[in-house]
Design a protein around this motif. Structure first.
Motif, PDB file in Angstrom:
ATOM      1  N   LYS A  11       1.273 -56.092  22.642  1.00 34.69           N
ATOM      2  CA  LYS A  11       2.021 -57.290  22.255  1.00 34.69           C
ATOM      3  C   LYS A  11       1.718 -58.101  21.279  1.00 34.69           C
ATOM      4  CE  LYS A  11       2.698 -61.775  24.736  1.00 34.69           C
ATOM      5  NZ  LYS A  11       2.422 -62.349  25.913  1.00 34.69           N
TER       6      LYS A  11
ATOM      7  N   GLU B  18       2.711 -56.189  18.217  1.00 38.59           N
ATOM      8  CA  GLU B  18       4.299 -56.517  17.820  1.00 38.59           C
ATOM      9  C   GLU B  18       4.433 -57.932  17.219  1.00 38.59           C
ATOM     10  OE1 GLU B  18       8.717 -55.845  19.894  1.00 38.59           O
ATOM     11  OE2 GLU B  18       6.776 -56.034  21.208  1.00 38.59           O
ATOM     12  N   SER B  19       3.763 -58.830  17.831  1.00 37.31           N
ATOM     13  CA  SER B  19       3.941 -60.362  17.321  1.00 37.31           C
ATOM     14  C   SER B  19       3.369 -60.344  15.975  1.00 37.31           C
ATOM     15  CB  SER B  19       3.210 -60.971  18.393  1.00 37.31           C
ATOM     16  OG  SER B  19       3.865 -61.140  19.498  1.00 37.31           O
TER      17      SER B  19
ATOM     18  N   ASN C  30       6.045 -59.040  13.589  1.00 34.98           N
ATOM     19  CA  ASN C  30       7.261 -60.009  13.390  1.00 34.98           C
ATOM     20  C   ASN C  30       6.952 -61.268  12.683  1.00 34.98           C
ATOM     21  OD1 ASN C  30       8.856 -58.559  15.320  1.00 34.98           O
ATOM     22  ND2 ASN C  30       8.278 -59.588  17.096  1.00 34.98           N
ATOM     23  N   MET C  31       5.703 -61.452  12.480  1.00 34.48           N
ATOM     24  CA  MET C  31       5.112 -62.651  11.860  1.00 34.48           C
ATOM     25  C   MET C  31       5.206 -62.440  10.118  1.00 34.48           C
ATOM     26  SD  MET C  31       1.963 -64.283  13.944  1.00 34.48           S
ATOM     27  CE  MET C  31       1.432 -65.525  12.844  1.00 34.48           C
TER      28      MET C  31
ATOM     29  N   LYS D 233      -0.277 -68.339  15.143  1.00 34.94           N
ATOM     30  CA  LYS D 233      -0.028 -68.120  16.465  1.00 34.94           C
ATOM     31  C   LYS D 233      -0.977 -67.916  17.498  1.00 34.94           C
ATOM     32  CE  LYS D 233       4.963 -67.781  15.761  1.00 34.94           C
ATOM     33  NZ  LYS D 233       5.909 -67.770  16.199  1.00 34.94           N
TER      34      LYS D 233
ATOM     35  N   TYR E  92      -1.780 -66.119  21.168  1.00 34.24           N
ATOM     36  CA  TYR E  92      -1.323 -64.989  22.291  1.00 34.24           C
ATOM     37  C   TYR E  92      -2.414 -64.933  23.152  1.00 34.24           C
ATOM     38  CZ  TYR E  92       1.735 -64.156  18.576  1.00 34.24           C
ATOM     39  OH  TYR E  92       2.936 -64.254  17.754  1.00 34.24           O
TER      40      TYR E  92
END
Length: 184
Positions: A27, A30-31, A34-35, A170, A172
């Motif tokens: 997770k 993947e994030s 994406n960033m 970010k 998580y």
């Protein structure tokens, strides 16, 4: 643990045996991508605390030309080599068994330049600020290169580290991803 996307997508990866290595979860991985951009058109990626190699393998899967993986632990290097073997593209990877500071010095002496540098040291052994300063001083980043730092919520990285600007951050769970670019 698996490759999330790209040409190696959905392939399983082996974790490093034991408890000395903390893998980046699928997770968070993947994030992270994406960033920084879900897919790439070439470039070089340095993973300074590679563990199982999953983040660097993900980068190559998504279009990075060359990934350099560094870890000082024997079991991590063994696992990285097994995971790289799964890709059937060994020429896209270079694996070094050495301390992170020695690796930075080696790459500096070799005049190496990277588009992406990923720093994910053991949470209890944080020396990212010093390593960011060394990366800047040694000109290890390409002109538009970025440094990605993975920490837990006990580590407080500043918005601006000497010579760098924080461009994204970010959280998580307990994991924080901070992305820095050289100022100017």
């Amino acid at each position: 643990m698996r490759v999330v996307s790209g040409k190696f997508g959905s392939r399983s990866l082996k974790p490093v045996p034991g408890s000395k290595t903390r893998p980046t979860t699928d997770k968070v991985k993947e994030s992270l991508f994406n960033m920084i951009g879900p897919f790439f058109n070439g470039g070089t990626f340095l993973d300074l605390y590679a563990g199982s190699g999953s983040v660097a393998i993900e980068a190559v899967s998504r279009g990075i030309d060359k990934a350099i993986l560094v870890d000082h632990q024997y079991l991590a290097i063994k696992t990285i080599k097994e995971n790289v073997e799964m890709t059937k593209e060994k020429d896209s990877f270079q694996v070094y068994k050495m301390d992170s500071d020695l690796a930075l010095e080696k790459f500096s002496n070799d005049n190496a330049k990277f588009d992406f540098i990923f720093l994910d040291p053991p949470y209890k052994d944080q020396k990212m600020v010093e390593q960011l300063e060394y990366i800047k001083k040694s000109s290890l980043l390409q002109e538009n290169g970025i440094v990605i730092c993975e920490t837990d919520d006990n580590v407080n990285l500043q918005d601006d580290v000497d010579g760098f600007s924080l461009i994204k951050q970010k959280k998580y769970g307990i994991t924080i991803i901070s992305i820095y670019k050289i100022k100017g």
